[in-house]
Scaffold this motif. Structure first.
Motif: not given
Length: 281
Positions: A163, A165, A200
């Motif tokens: 992911k 951020s 995020d």
């Protein structure tokens, strides 16, 4: 009957300065010695967890990336990452807006130049919002980039990212990210009262609940034997699928209201006190 103990990391197992209280280390080691299984369940990726100092504490595995990665005794059970095309889209979008970001991969945390400016300010606000103070802000900024890997241009277009951020210059950045990336999950996280300091972006369908259910199925355990510990609203999905839930004393109010039991703050031996209350040690 052994229990499956699931621990959020920041604000639950360790404090907001990334320090593991001795009492938490003791609690985990004692619980495992009694045959219980202990896994962390965190938004962090494996590379970020590897930078934590857990001293003698041992774990049975981890759920990372808010549910995108599950590992048990060294075996990968689940790993759902962003595609290279999705990462490229996010990188280009952030760079066009001069937004600092870090790509969270199991191999490392990769940042752009803007994060060297945006990151220390946002993280200092995050720490201050949780009741801690940074003594020397100049030294903090100077050392900030040591845990990251700076990349430029196409080197940021990776295929191993769990992911991403990114620092919010304003809440509008989060709202715009939801519109720009409708096929991804967009969250925020931050300081006091869960103030939105970061956004995020991760794969759709991935939550802590999904990962916990995957782990329970793999272990052949029942949800009634799972105990979740957390402090932030992103932990609520984990609470939903566990037989019992514990909120830390420093947790946000919605988390406390959703929990079966509220213990003391992370820095006030909260984890050990909860383990004692539940007969885990």
């Amino acid at each position: 009957m052994s229990k499956l103990i699931l621990l959020d990391v920041d604000g639950t197992l360790i404090n907001y300065e990334a320090i593991l209280p001795e009492s938490a280390e003791k609690a985990v080691n004692l619980a495992r010695s009694k045959g219980n299984l202990v896994y962390i369940c965190t938004g962090c990726s494996k590379a970020e967890i590897a930078q934590r100092d857990f001293r003698t504490m041992q774990l049975d595995g981890m759920i990372g990336a808010n549910g995108g990665y599950v590992e048990s005794e060294g075996k990968v059970i689940l790993h759902q990452s962003l595609s290279k095309a999705e990462v490229k889209h996010i990188v280009d979008w952030c760079n066009a807006r001069h937004i600092g970001f870090y790509l969270e991969a199991n191999s490392g945390m990769y940042i752009n130049d803007y994060y060297l400016e945006d990151g220390p300010v946002a993280m200092a606000k995050y720490i201050a919002g949780k009741g801690k103070e940074i003594g020397d802000i100049s030294e903090y900024k100077e050392n900030f980039g040591k845990g990251y890997i700076l990349k430029h241009g196409e080197d940021l277009y990776r295929d191993d990212v769990n992911k991403v951020s990114f620092v919010l210059h304003s809440y509008q950045d989060h709202l715009d990210s939801k519109e720009e990336f409708p096929d991804l999950i967009a969250n925020t996280w931050g300081g006091k009262g869960e103030e939105a300091l970061f956004g995020d972006l991760g794969p759709k369908g991935i939550t802590k609940k999904y990962a916990v259910e995957t782990l329970l199925d793999y272990l052949g355990m029942d949800a009634k034997d799972a105990i979740a510990f957390g402090d932030a609203q992103i932990d609520l999905s984990m609470f939903e699928c566990c037989g019992y839930s514990v909120a830390m004393g420093n947790a946000s109010e919605p988390v406390k209201q959703a929990a079966d039991y509220v213990t003391d703050d992370v820095d006030a031996d909260g984890l050990l006190h909860a383990f004692e209350h539940l007969g885990l040690v």
